[in-house]
Enzyme design. Structure first.
Site, PDB file in Angstrom:
ATOM      1  N   GLU A 129      -8.603  -5.485   0.653  1.00  0.00           N
ATOM      2  CA  GLU A 129      -8.286  -4.784  -0.584  1.00  0.00           C
ATOM      3  C   GLU A 129      -7.002  -5.275  -1.224  1.00  0.00           C
ATOM      4  O   GLU A 129      -6.086  -5.743  -0.551  1.00  0.00           O
ATOM      5  CB  GLU A 129      -8.248  -3.273  -0.348  1.00  0.00           C
ATOM      6  CG  GLU A 129      -7.354  -2.826   0.763  1.00  0.00           C
ATOM      7  CD  GLU A 129      -7.554  -1.347   1.083  1.00  0.00           C
ATOM      8  OE1 GLU A 129      -8.605  -1.017   1.686  1.00  0.00           O
ATOM      9  OE2 GLU A 129      -6.682  -0.546   0.746  1.00  0.00           O
ATOM     10  N   CYS A 184      -2.762   2.331   2.593  1.00  0.00           N
ATOM     11  CA  CYS A 184      -3.067   0.981   3.005  1.00  0.00           C
ATOM     12  C   CYS A 184      -4.301   0.936   3.914  1.00  0.00           C
ATOM     13  O   CYS A 184      -4.343   1.574   4.947  1.00  0.00           O
ATOM     14  CB  CYS A 184      -1.796   0.521   3.717  1.00  0.00           C
ATOM     15  SG  CYS A 184      -1.848  -0.806   4.827  1.00  0.00           S
ATOM     16  N   CYS A 214      -1.808   4.273  10.405  1.00  0.00           N
ATOM     17  CA  CYS A 214      -2.244   3.358   9.336  1.00  0.00           C
ATOM     18  C   CYS A 214      -3.722   3.000   9.454  1.00  0.00           C
ATOM     19  O   CYS A 214      -4.188   2.591  10.520  1.00  0.00           O
ATOM     20  CB  CYS A 214      -1.404   2.081   9.407  1.00  0.00           C
ATOM     21  SG  CYS A 214      -1.948   0.815   8.252  1.00  0.00           S
ATOM     22  N   CYS A 236      -0.344  -5.394  -5.181  1.00  0.00           N
ATOM     23  CA  CYS A 236      -0.155  -5.193  -3.743  1.00  0.00           C
ATOM     24  C   CYS A 236      -1.286  -5.955  -3.054  1.00  0.00           C
ATOM     25  O   CYS A 236      -2.464  -5.633  -3.241  1.00  0.00           O
ATOM     26  CB  CYS A 236      -0.203  -3.695  -3.427  1.00  0.00           C
ATOM     27  SG  CYS A 236      -0.072  -3.363  -1.661  1.00  0.00           S
ATOM     28  N   CYS A 253      -5.531  -5.578  11.189  1.00  0.00           N
ATOM     29  CA  CYS A 253      -4.134  -5.870  11.530  1.00  0.00           C
ATOM     30  C   CYS A 253      -3.947  -5.804  13.042  1.00  0.00           C
ATOM     31  O   CYS A 253      -4.439  -4.881  13.687  1.00  0.00           O
ATOM     32  CB  CYS A 253      -3.221  -4.849  10.844  1.00  0.00           C
ATOM     33  SG  CYS A 253      -1.480  -5.129  11.235  1.00  0.00           S
ATOM     34  N   CYS A 309      -0.503   0.274  13.904  1.00  0.00           N
ATOM     35  CA  CYS A 309       0.327   1.488  13.848  1.00  0.00           C
ATOM     36  C   CYS A 309      -0.596   2.714  13.826  1.00  0.00           C
ATOM     37  O   CYS A 309      -1.644   2.699  13.177  1.00  0.00           O
ATOM     38  CB  CYS A 309       1.202   1.464  12.603  1.00  0.00           C
ATOM     39  SG  CYS A 309       2.266   0.017  12.580  1.00  0.00           S
TER      40      CYS A 309
HETATM   41  N1  SAH Z   1       2.135  -4.762   8.030  1.00  0.00           N
HETATM   42  C1  SAH Z   1       3.217  -4.697   7.147  1.00  0.00           C
HETATM   43  C2  SAH Z   1       2.790  -4.675   5.700  1.00  0.00           C
HETATM   44  C3  SAH Z   1       1.616  -3.813   5.345  1.00  0.00           C
HETATM   45  S1  SAH Z   1       1.871  -2.074   5.528  1.00  0.00           S
HETATM   46  C4  SAH Z   1       4.130  -3.518   7.482  1.00  0.00           C
HETATM   47  O1  SAH Z   1       3.753  -2.707   8.303  1.00  0.00           O
HETATM   48  O2  SAH Z   1       5.211  -3.455   6.913  1.00  0.00           O
HETATM   49  C5  SAH Z   1       2.993  -1.724   4.206  1.00  0.00           C
HETATM   50  C6  SAH Z   1       3.689  -0.396   4.326  1.00  0.00           C
HETATM   51  O3  SAH Z   1       2.737   0.666   4.177  1.00  0.00           O
HETATM   52  C7  SAH Z   1       4.391  -0.192   5.658  1.00  0.00           C
HETATM   53  O4  SAH Z   1       5.721   0.233   5.471  1.00  0.00           O
HETATM   54  C8  SAH Z   1       3.561   0.903   6.285  1.00  0.00           C
HETATM   55  O5  SAH Z   1       4.317   1.695   7.158  1.00  0.00           O
HETATM   56  C9  SAH Z   1       3.072   1.680   5.098  1.00  0.00           C
HETATM   57  N2  SAH Z   1       1.905   2.506   5.417  1.00  0.00           N
HETATM   58  C10 SAH Z   1       0.816   2.178   6.109  1.00  0.00           C
HETATM   59  N3  SAH Z   1      -0.040   3.215   6.212  1.00  0.00           N
HETATM   60  C11 SAH Z   1       0.549   4.237   5.561  1.00  0.00           C
HETATM   61  C12 SAH Z   1       0.187   5.587   5.319  1.00  0.00           C
HETATM   62  N4  SAH Z   1      -0.954   6.075   5.766  1.00  0.00           N
HETATM   63  N5  SAH Z   1       1.038   6.346   4.608  1.00  0.00           N
HETATM   64  C13 SAH Z   1       2.210   5.854   4.139  1.00  0.00           C
HETATM   65  N6  SAH Z   1       2.599   4.594   4.342  1.00  0.00           N
HETATM   66  C14 SAH Z   1       1.791   3.781   5.047  1.00  0.00           C
HETATM   67 FE1  SF4 Z   2      -0.445  -3.270  10.374  1.00  0.00          FE
HETATM   68 FE2  SF4 Z   2      -0.619  -0.996   9.021  1.00  0.00          FE
HETATM   69 FE3  SF4 Z   2       1.176  -1.247  10.962  1.00  0.00          FE
HETATM   70 FE4  SF4 Z   2       1.496  -2.617   8.674  1.00  0.00          FE
HETATM   71  S1  SF4 Z   2       1.519  -0.399   8.928  1.00  0.00           S
HETATM   72  S2  SF4 Z   2       1.733  -3.371  10.787  1.00  0.00           S
HETATM   73  S3  SF4 Z   2      -0.668  -3.035   8.170  1.00  0.00           S
HETATM   74  S4  SF4 Z   2      -1.055  -1.307  11.205  1.00  0.00           S
END
Ligand code: SAH
Ligand code: SF4
Length: 358
Positions: free
Chosen positions: A91, A332, A118, A104, A111, A115
């Site tokens: 996306e 995301c 996420c 974006c 990934c 996390c």
């Molecule tokens: N992997 C990289 C870039 C993609 S995620 C990273 O983790 O930085 C980009 C941002 O979106 C990160 O700061 C992540 O913590 C945030 N993010 C992911 N899922 C989210 C969610 N459900 N709510 C709020 N922020 C989120």
């Molecule tokens: Fe991966 Fe989502 Fe964690 Fe970014 S926030 S490192 S995209 S799992």
């Protein structure tokens, strides 16, 4: 074997043109269509002769990512799902604000970090995007918008610094003077804190913006949000942020996804302020977009405001991410996951194409 045109070096295009008996000046025209006019195929390259268009089709791959779904929010945010030739989806989002447009973009399918809060990490890494596919995201968005964006953030799915060479090739084409020519200062790369990648990125010698997802001021707190496998210590991450600042002169952004009861206390804010100040960094607070079944929720507004003012009180520059596109699977990776679920319902067994996704 056909190769993608959007990553072809100028010298190779020149050699190819010679081999098919075409004049060298055609190279400028072809790159102009590719990088400045966002052409999808040679059909659109109006000033090229028919025989050259036919040769181009025989030798090169053009757009590989096709828009398969689009979701527009009331605020103008436009989220696109692109499907590549192997059926994998990614996306990308066009985000309007008062005076500018931001894209974006994603760097991987799935990934490897995973996390816990996420959607992108659900199911792990499916595969890396190659440079041409990352560029396809960019050009599909440019076409949709009819212009270049003002800014790009690599905050979609994936960990860009873990797909380093493909990602850097795409970035160098987006910023290459003979290619797209955007300024590196308009591009922000977000990492979960992958230290070897930050060090390498710092040494590129270009003023890209770096955003580092810290999410907690303690290693124990981070462990509740980020799995062990790819998690670095706060000490290593803050050393890497200082290194980045010293090498590039760019102020690093510390991203902090606020999760209710997990990282939103006054004590967390005070500890965070110390870390951020020691890196000459700034903070971007991201109130959690709750992902289905994750078990995490967003702190209420007053708690977010309190956290922000504790940081401000300690002299730390802070922004709170404004919500964009809230009604369109905004977090995301959510659009891709909802698409995979629909696919699985329509076509039981299809989820096996992307291991462990649902
Ligand atoms: N992997 C990289 C870039 C993609 S995620 C990273 O983790 O930085 C980009 C941002 O979106 C990160 O700061 C992540 O913590 C945030 N993010 C992911 N899922 C989210 C969610 N459900 N709510 C709020 N922020 C989120
Ligand atoms: Fe991966 Fe989502 Fe964690 Fe970014 S926030 S490192 S995209 S799992």
């Amino acid at each position: 074997m056909k190769i993608p045109l959007n990553t072809l070096p100028g010298t190779e295009l020149a050699a190819w043109l010679k081999s098919v008996g075409q004049p060298a000046y055609r190279s400028t025209q072809i790159f102009d269509w590719t990088y400045r006019k966002f052409a999808d195929s040679p059909d659109e390259m109006k000033n090229l002769p028919a025989d050259l268009k036919a040769e181009l089709v025989k030798s090169f791959i053009f757009r590989q990512g096709r828009e398969t779904r689009q979701e527009k929010a009331a605020d103008g945010t436009n989220k696109l799902l692109l499907e590549f030739t192997d059926g994998a989806c990614v996306e990308c989002v066009i985000i309007p604000s008062v005076e500018r447009f931001t894209f974006c973009l994603s760097s991987q399918i799935g990934c490897p970090v995973g996390c816990f809060f996420c959607a992108s990490g659900t199911g792990g890494l499916v595969r890396n995007l190659d440079a041409s596919e990352i560029l396809d995201e960019f050009f599909v968005c440019c076409r949709k918008l009819g212009q270049l964006p003002d800014n790009i953030v690599f905050m979609g799915t994936g960990e860009p610094l873990m797909n380093y060479s493909n990602f850097m090739s795409a970035l160098n084409i987006i910023c290459g003077e003979k290619q797209v020519g955007m300024s590196p200062r308009r591009i922000t790369v977000s990492t979960s804190g992958f230290v070897p990648g930050i060090m390498k990125f710092a040494k590129e010698g270009k003023p890209w913006n770096l955003a580092v997802s810290l999410h907690s001021p303690t290693d124990e707190g981070r462990a509740r949000l980020i799995p062990d496998k790819h998690r670095y210590s706060i000490k290593e991450i803050s050393d890497a942020c200082r290194f980045y600042f010293n090498e590039t002169g760019r102020i690093v952004t510390i991203e902090y996804t606020l999760v209710k009861g997990l990282n939103d206390s006054r004590d967390d804010a005070l500890k965070l302020a110390d870390i951020v100040s020691s890196c000459s960094a700034k903070v971007n607070l991201i109130p959690l977009n709750a992902v289905e079944k994750s078990g995490f929720s967003r702190p209420d507004r007053s708690k977010i405001a309190e956290f922000e003012s504790t940081l401000t009180g300690k002299g730390v520059p802070v922004t709170v991410r404004i919500e964009k596109g809230d009604n369109i699977n905004a977090a995301c990776g959510q659009l891709r996951i909802s698409h995979l679920k629909e696919d699985a319902q329509k076509n039981p067994g299809s989820e096996n194409q992307e291991p462990g996704n649902l």
